[in-house]
Design a protein around this motif. Structure first.
Motif, PDB file in Angstrom:
ATOM      1  N   GLU A 511       0.799  -1.079  -0.039  1.00  0.00           N
ATOM      2  CA  GLU A 511      -0.039  -0.102  -0.085  1.00  0.00           C
ATOM      3  C   GLU A 511       0.981   1.169  -0.068  1.00  0.00           C
ATOM      4  OE1 GLU A 511      -2.556   2.263   3.295  1.00  0.00           O
ATOM      5  OE2 GLU A 511      -3.248   0.009   2.843  1.00  0.00           O
ATOM      6  N   ILE A 512       1.812   1.304   0.853  1.00  0.00           N
ATOM      7  CA  ILE A 512       2.874   2.388   0.990  1.00  0.00           C
ATOM      8  C   ILE A 512       3.610   2.713  -0.348  1.00  0.00           C
ATOM      9  CG2 ILE A 512       4.768   3.210   2.117  1.00  0.00           C
ATOM     10  CD1 ILE A 512       3.874   1.940   4.656  1.00  0.00           C
ATOM     11  N   LEU A 513       4.056   1.576  -0.847  1.00  0.00           N
ATOM     12  CA  LEU A 513       4.815   1.802  -2.336  1.00  0.00           C
ATOM     13  C   LEU A 513       3.754   2.409  -3.288  1.00  0.00           C
ATOM     14  CD1 LEU A 513       7.556  -1.080  -2.217  1.00  0.00           C
ATOM     15  CD2 LEU A 513       7.691   1.334  -1.910  1.00  0.00           C
ATOM     16  N   LEU A 514       2.731   1.866  -3.410  1.00  0.00           N
ATOM     17  CA  LEU A 514       1.761   1.854  -4.420  1.00  0.00           C
ATOM     18  C   LEU A 514       1.293   3.475  -4.308  1.00  0.00           C
ATOM     19  CD1 LEU A 514      -0.409  -1.236  -4.776  1.00  0.00           C
ATOM     20  CD2 LEU A 514       1.231  -0.501  -6.573  1.00  0.00           C
ATOM     21  N   VAL A 515       1.064   3.862  -3.192  1.00  0.00           N
ATOM     22  CA  VAL A 515       0.554   5.131  -2.883  1.00  0.00           C
ATOM     23  C   VAL A 515       1.530   6.171  -3.383  1.00  0.00           C
ATOM     24  CG1 VAL A 515      -0.080   6.834  -1.172  1.00  0.00           C
ATOM     25  CG2 VAL A 515      -1.255   4.649  -1.059  1.00  0.00           C
ATOM     26  N   TYR A 516       2.682   5.750  -3.146  1.00  0.00           N
ATOM     27  CA  TYR A 516       3.956   6.713  -3.633  1.00  0.00           C
ATOM     28  C   TYR A 516       4.048   7.036  -5.158  1.00  0.00           C
ATOM     29  CZ  TYR A 516       8.325   8.932  -3.891  1.00  0.00           C
ATOM     30  OH  TYR A 516       9.419   9.793  -4.591  1.00  0.00           O
ATOM     31  N   ILE A 517       3.839   5.778  -5.652  1.00  0.00           N
ATOM     32  CA  ILE A 517       3.905   5.459  -7.016  1.00  0.00           C
ATOM     33  C   ILE A 517       2.640   6.445  -7.782  1.00  0.00           C
ATOM     34  CG2 ILE A 517       3.953   4.328  -9.250  1.00  0.00           C
ATOM     35  CD1 ILE A 517       5.531   2.082  -7.518  1.00  0.00           C
ATOM     36  N   LEU A 518       1.582   6.221  -7.018  1.00  0.00           N
ATOM     37  CA  LEU A 518       0.284   6.783  -7.639  1.00  0.00           C
ATOM     38  C   LEU A 518       0.508   8.397  -7.526  1.00  0.00           C
ATOM     39  CD1 LEU A 518      -2.604   6.824  -8.683  1.00  0.00           C
ATOM     40  CD2 LEU A 518      -3.221   6.376  -6.428  1.00  0.00           C
ATOM     41  N   GLU A 519       0.821   8.801  -6.176  1.00  0.00           N
ATOM     42  CA  GLU A 519       0.928  10.359  -6.107  1.00  0.00           C
ATOM     43  C   GLU A 519       2.120  11.132  -6.645  1.00  0.00           C
ATOM     44  OE1 GLU A 519      -1.222  12.262  -4.760  1.00  0.00           O
ATOM     45  OE2 GLU A 519      -2.510  11.125  -3.097  1.00  0.00           O
ATOM     46  N   ASN A 520       3.008  10.318  -6.758  1.00  0.00           N
ATOM     47  CA  ASN A 520       4.411  11.156  -7.147  1.00  0.00           C
ATOM     48  C   ASN A 520       4.519  10.760  -8.724  1.00  0.00           C
ATOM     49  OD1 ASN A 520       5.821  12.235  -4.602  1.00  0.00           O
ATOM     50  ND2 ASN A 520       4.661  10.166  -4.033  1.00  0.00           N
ATOM     51  N   ASN A 521       3.825  10.338  -9.482  1.00  0.00           N
ATOM     52  CA  ASN A 521       4.117   9.935 -10.835  1.00  0.00           C
ATOM     53  C   ASN A 521       3.009  10.728 -11.660  1.00  0.00           C
ATOM     54  OD1 ASN A 521       6.747   8.210 -11.714  1.00  0.00           O
ATOM     55  ND2 ASN A 521       5.692   7.383  -9.644  1.00  0.00           N
ATOM     56  N   ARG A 522       1.940  11.353 -10.911  1.00  0.00           N
ATOM     57  CA  ARG A 522       1.021  12.157 -11.586  1.00  0.00           C
ATOM     58  C   ARG A 522       0.055  11.237 -12.649  1.00  0.00           C
ATOM     59  NH1 ARG A 522       1.285  17.324  -9.842  1.00  0.00           N
ATOM     60  NH2 ARG A 522       3.372  18.097  -9.328  1.00  0.00           N
ATOM     61  N   ILE A 523      -0.156  10.006 -12.291  1.00  0.00           N
ATOM     62  CA  ILE A 523      -0.741   9.152 -13.143  1.00  0.00           C
ATOM     63  C   ILE A 523      -2.289   9.565 -13.278  1.00  0.00           C
ATOM     64  CG2 ILE A 523      -1.773   6.624 -13.093  1.00  0.00           C
ATOM     65  CD1 ILE A 523       1.096   5.818 -11.451  1.00  0.00           C
ATOM     66  N   VAL A 524      -3.199   9.889 -12.226  1.00  0.00           N
ATOM     67  CA  VAL A 524      -4.292  10.394 -12.427  1.00  0.00           C
ATOM     68  C   VAL A 524      -4.595  11.851 -11.684  1.00  0.00           C
ATOM     69  CG1 VAL A 524      -5.509   8.369 -12.923  1.00  0.00           C
ATOM     70  CG2 VAL A 524      -5.204   8.900 -10.512  1.00  0.00           C
ATOM     71  N   SER A 525      -5.359  12.547 -11.866  1.00  0.00           N
ATOM     72  CA  SER A 525      -5.612  13.759 -11.099  1.00  0.00           C
ATOM     73  C   SER A 525      -6.016  13.523  -9.688  1.00  0.00           C
ATOM     74  CB  SER A 525      -6.442  14.688 -11.866  1.00  0.00           C
ATOM     75  OG  SER A 525      -7.616  14.185 -11.834  1.00  0.00           O
ATOM     76  N   LYS A 526      -6.160  14.471  -8.838  1.00  0.00           N
ATOM     77  CA  LYS A 526      -6.692  14.342  -7.492  1.00  0.00           C
ATOM     78  C   LYS A 526      -8.180  14.104  -7.445  1.00  0.00           C
ATOM     79  CE  LYS A 526      -3.377  14.701  -4.121  1.00  0.00           C
ATOM     80  NZ  LYS A 526      -3.400  14.025  -2.910  1.00  0.00           N
ATOM     81  N   GLU A 527      -8.786  14.680  -8.690  1.00  0.00           N
ATOM     82  CA  GLU A 527     -10.368  14.861  -8.636  1.00  0.00           C
ATOM     83  C   GLU A 527     -10.683  13.553  -8.893  1.00  0.00           C
ATOM     84  OE1 GLU A 527      -8.987  19.081  -8.699  1.00  0.00           O
ATOM     85  OE2 GLU A 527      -8.201  17.211  -9.875  1.00  0.00           O
ATOM     86  N   ARG A 528      -9.791  12.824 -10.010  1.00  0.00           N
ATOM     87  CA  ARG A 528     -10.334  11.626 -10.427  1.00  0.00           C
ATOM     88  C   ARG A 528     -10.084  10.648  -9.466  1.00  0.00           C
ATOM     89  NH1 ARG A 528     -13.406   8.053 -13.347  1.00  0.00           N
ATOM     90  NH2 ARG A 528     -12.233   6.335 -13.780  1.00  0.00           N
TER      91      ARG A 528
END
Length: 655
Positions: A511-528
């Motif tokens: 969970e920690i590693l996936l969240v870091y990748i998701l949030e720090n590589n701008r894969i999707v917007s916060k709104e999405r």
């Protein structure tokens, strides 16, 4: 007049004569001294430990040799603690005269040491009691001095030459049994070789320990391997703790134990090959670490114990330098620092232990990164907790995802919750699902309420809230259990969309590693991310997403929800399947739920999320009108009262 050299020579002769006299006196009276010593030990065991200690026969062999037979220690009303049929040893006479016992040789034939627990009674309890007369509670222990004294005494009791034959160590924990039988152990000319039979209720194996051991120079290099085919299975842990563990080999090297002023240095390394662990709290699969090595340097001082930062941990291709310390100077402080030098991202991914990061298998990445962690906890000043985590990346990019493809959040996908390893019904996250609700069609009150309860800084953080982590750590340390988390909406989204809900080390690390990748590589917007979150989280029994929830409770669309209804939905997110306990038997919110709602409202007022106009209709009660109503236990009215009321109404109608 005698010169200094002549005086020194005379003194040396006098000391030599005294030494010879002592040796002769010891030789003449040694049998009597031996019997007195045995009697003293036997009496001490009886008085202090309520145990019977006997030696059937004891005699000297030469000047420093000692032969003993039938040595037995039996605690009262308990199983025999140990029994040795034959023991032969020799001691260093000079060390003995100075009050220090140092074994020269040791031969033991046919014996056992056993620890037995029956119910709550253990045959070794008497030997665990503390000596209150010698324990100085108010005096701080000098760790370096204490450790050096214990290590020196222990090494002195290890003979330079040793032969053991048929010596067993047994454990019986209310039927959970393990026996380690040293069929042969030889330490000759500093070379160690053994043949060991291991037997438990579930394991039967032959082990071998071989290598180099020199107790006098405080050095050793030994290796444990399996004589049989297959891995070495660690006994007892599977039955006692449900922990299945095995490895191919372990190597332990002690290269230096040295006292340097007020500090004690212990240097060496440990290595293990193909370590396998299986426990429900670790992961749902076997966790396998192919190669691990720890080059250690332990430092002990008068008021600290530490792993020096020059130590190195190697996990496959992952290499980092740890620093850990326990300090008892003015305050009791725990410290941990990790320095992971720059390494290739792909080397990191392929070095992750199999089974611990299953959702990363097949992932590929380019670029490099380095990482530093600084943690310090002051037991006397817990609010001064230090927690700093810093990751620096260079051209880091995920080129291929593994099982957890974060790109799926960008489009339509099928979501199925995994609860207790059971897949739930499929929920389509997309416009083709009539219950799917775009973010702009969700009541602003609900968006504000959920963000307030779950993650107020969602739009500003990068997946984690450092202060929340710190508060969580402090509380968990105080309560000595995981009583508080620090989960953000990003973490909840990843857990729901990609992972199971099992409480394991594996799931949390992923969970920690996936969240870091998701949030720090701008894969999707916060709104999405927020939109998907609202459409997949559980909001009741078999109720997923806000579209289903608004109809389940209130027979409304998400855009029609009132402020009170939104406050209610936000509050039940942590335990949605227990929503019915919020209501009394009249179908009204209980006092505790009303207080929670008032508290949440006041927070939103302080943060400027609500205005007085928003609360005009807040005094109206919550009315559950949808299918959720069937889960609430209403009080059944008396049927006679219902009939009387009905008749009264009929009379009134007739008039």
């Amino acid at each position: 007049m005698k010169t200094g050299k002549q005086k020194l020579l005379i003194a040396s002769k006098v000391l030599f004569v005294l030494f010879v006299a002592l040796v002769i006196a010891f030789y003449i009276f040694r049998d009597a001294v031996l019997q007195q010593t045995i009697a003293k030990v036997s009496n001490e065991m009886q008085v202090e430990y309520n145990s019977s200690f006997t030696i059937k026969k004891a005699s000297f062999n030469g000047l420093s040799g000692l032969n003993l037979s039938e040595i037995i220690l039996v605690p009262k009303n308990a199983d025999t603690l140990f029994k040795i049929q034959k023991l032969r040893t020799s001691v260093n006479l000079w060390h003995l005269l100075t009050g220090d016992v140092q074994l020269g040789t040791l031969e033991v034939q046919n014996g056992f040491v056993q620890l037995v627990k029956k119910g709550k009674v253990r045959n070794f309890d008497a030997f665990l009691k503390k000596d209150n007369q010698t324990e100085l509670r108010d005096e701080k222990r000098d760790y370096a001095q204490f450790a050096y004294r214990i290590i020196s005494k222990a090494l002195n009791l290890i003979p330079t030459d040793m032969i053991l034959g048929n010596l067993s160590f047994r454990l019986d924990d209310n039927g959970k049994k393990a026996t380690i039988n040293f069929q042969k152990l030889r330490l000759i000319n500093k070379q160690l070789e053994t043949s060991i039979q291991v037997q438990t209720n579930t394991v039967s194996q032959q082990w071998k320990i071989k290598g180099f051991a020199d107790p006098r120079s405080k050095k050793a290099d030994i290796r444990l391997v399996n004589i049989d085919t297959g891995a070495i299975k660690i006994p007892y842990l599977d039955e006692r703790f449900n922990l299945k563990s095995s490895f191919d080999s372990i190597r332990l090297s002690i290269q230096n134990i040295e006292r340097d002023g007020d500090e004690l240095h212990i240097d060496g390394f440990m290595a293990i090959a193909n370590l396998k662990l299986n426990h429900p709290k670790i992961a749902s699969k076997d966790v396998v670490l192919k190669n691990a090595k720890f080059d250690y340097r332990f430092l002990l001082g008068s008021d600290f114990i530490s792993i020096d930062s020059s130590s190195t941990v190697l996990l496959n291709k992952i290499k980092f330098h740890p620093y850990a310390a326990y300090e008892t100077g003015e305050d009791t402080i725990y410290k941990l620092k990790i320095n992971l030098p720059k390494m290739k991202a792909q080397d990191f991914i392929i070095s992750l232990p199999d089974g611990l990061f299953t959702h990363f298998q097949g992932m590929e990445a380019t670029g490099t990164f380095d990482y530093k962690l600084n943690f310090a906890f002051n037991q006397n000043r817990p609010n001064q907790l230090v927690f700093k985590s810093n990751l620096k990346k260079e051209n880091l990019k995920i080129t291929k995802y593994g099982a957890a493809n974060l790109n799926k959040l960008s489009g339509e996908f099928m979501y199925r919750a995994l609860i207790k390893s059971v897949l739930q019904r499929a929920v389509l996250v997309g416009a083709a699902n009539p219950n799917y609700t775009p973010l702009e069609q969700i009541s602003p009150y609900l968006r504000k309420s959920v963000l307030t309860t779950e993650d107020p800084s969602f739009f500003s953080h990068r997946g984690f809230i450092t202060e929340a982590f710190k508060q969580s750590i402090v509380k968990n340390i105080r309560t000595k259990k995981f009583s508080r988390g620090a989960s953000t909406i990003s973490m909840q989204l990843v857990k729901n969309a990609f992972l199971s809900r099992e409480k394991t080390v594996s799931r949390k690390l992923e969970e920690i590693l996936l969240v870091y990748i998701l949030e720090n590589n701008r894969i999707v917007s916060k709104e999405r991310m927020l939109e998907v979150y609202f459409n997949i989280i559980e909001w009741g029994p078999n109720v997923y997403g806000i579209g289903e929830a608004s109809r389940f409770y209130f027979q409304k669309t998400p855009s029609e929800l009132s402020l009170n209804e939104c406050l209610y939905l936000a509050r039940i997110i942590p335990s949605p399947k227990k929503f019915m306990y919020q209501f009394n038997d009249q179908g009204m919110l209980k006092d505790f739920a009303i207080k929670q709602e008032s508290f949440l409202t006041s927070i939103m007022f302080r943060r400027g999320l609500l205005t007085p106009e928003d609360t005009i209709y807040k005094s109206l009660p919550i009315l559950i009108s949808g299918p959720a109503k069937s889960f609430i236990k209403f009080k059944i009215q008396d049927s006679t009262l219902i009939k009387v009321d009905s008749l009264a109404n009929d009379d009134e109608f007739d008039l």
